[in-house]
Scaffold this active site. Structure first.
Site: not given
Length: 184
Positions: A11, A13-14, A18, A33, A139
């Site tokens: 992903g 981010g600002g 990541v 990151k 789980e």
């Protein structure tokens, strides 16, 4: 950094991107990151990024993502944290609509547990929102939240570290900010 092998993007981010990584010596899967492009050349941003690593590494609540490493390699600034497999509370709410109050209550108690530990240690998250809460399915099928992205966190008692944020600077996600913060 010779210790990590990038496997796939997870992903953006600002402040960074990541990736899912593998620790090359022990085979453990983690998340890394990496500070985004131009930001890695900005000393103020690098200082904030380093502060995120130092901040979160002080926290041990099971509902807070754990940070294990921070460094600079080949001009890239990175932090390595626990790999959390799940989906954000924001995505879950967008796709599934409102949650049953009993489930949401259990999730929020655990989120508050993470934030309470941070507050006891002088850390204010400053960007708590559904997208910064990852839900992992245990789980037994229960949802376990993990608070992510302490990138805007402020260490209340650490003189010198707070001067990274200029007086009157607005940080955070506007839709989730306190009205008094927006009004200055």
């Amino acid at each position: 950094a010779d210790r990590y092998r990038i496997l796939s993007p997870l992903g953006r981010g600002g402040m960074g991107i990541v990736y899912k990584v593998e620790h090359t010596r022990i085979g453990k899967l983690l998340a890394m990151k990496i500070l985004a492009g131009e930001l890695s050349r900005n000393p103020e941003v690098v200082c904030r990024f380093k502060r995120e690593a130092l901040t979160v590494s002080r926290l041990s609540c099971p509902n807070t993502v754990q940070v294990f490493d921070f460094g600079v390699s080949d001009g890239l600034t990175y932090l390595v944290m626990e790999l959390v497999n799940g989906e954000t509370l924001g995505r879950l709410l967008r796709e599934g609509g409102p949650m049953p109050p009993s489930l949401l209550g259990k999730i929020m108690i655990q989120v508050c547990s993470s934030l309470a530990e941070a507050h006891r240690k002088g850390i204010v998250h400053r960007d708590i929102k559904p997208e910064n809460i990852m839900l992992v399915t245990a789980e037994d099928g229960t949802k376990i939240p993990k608070v992510l992205d302490f990138g805007l966190a402020k260490l209340r008692e650490a003189v010198g570290l707070n001067e990274i944020t200029s007086h009157g600077t607005v940080l955070g996600t506007p839709c989730y900010m306190a009205p008094e913060q927006i009004r200055g």
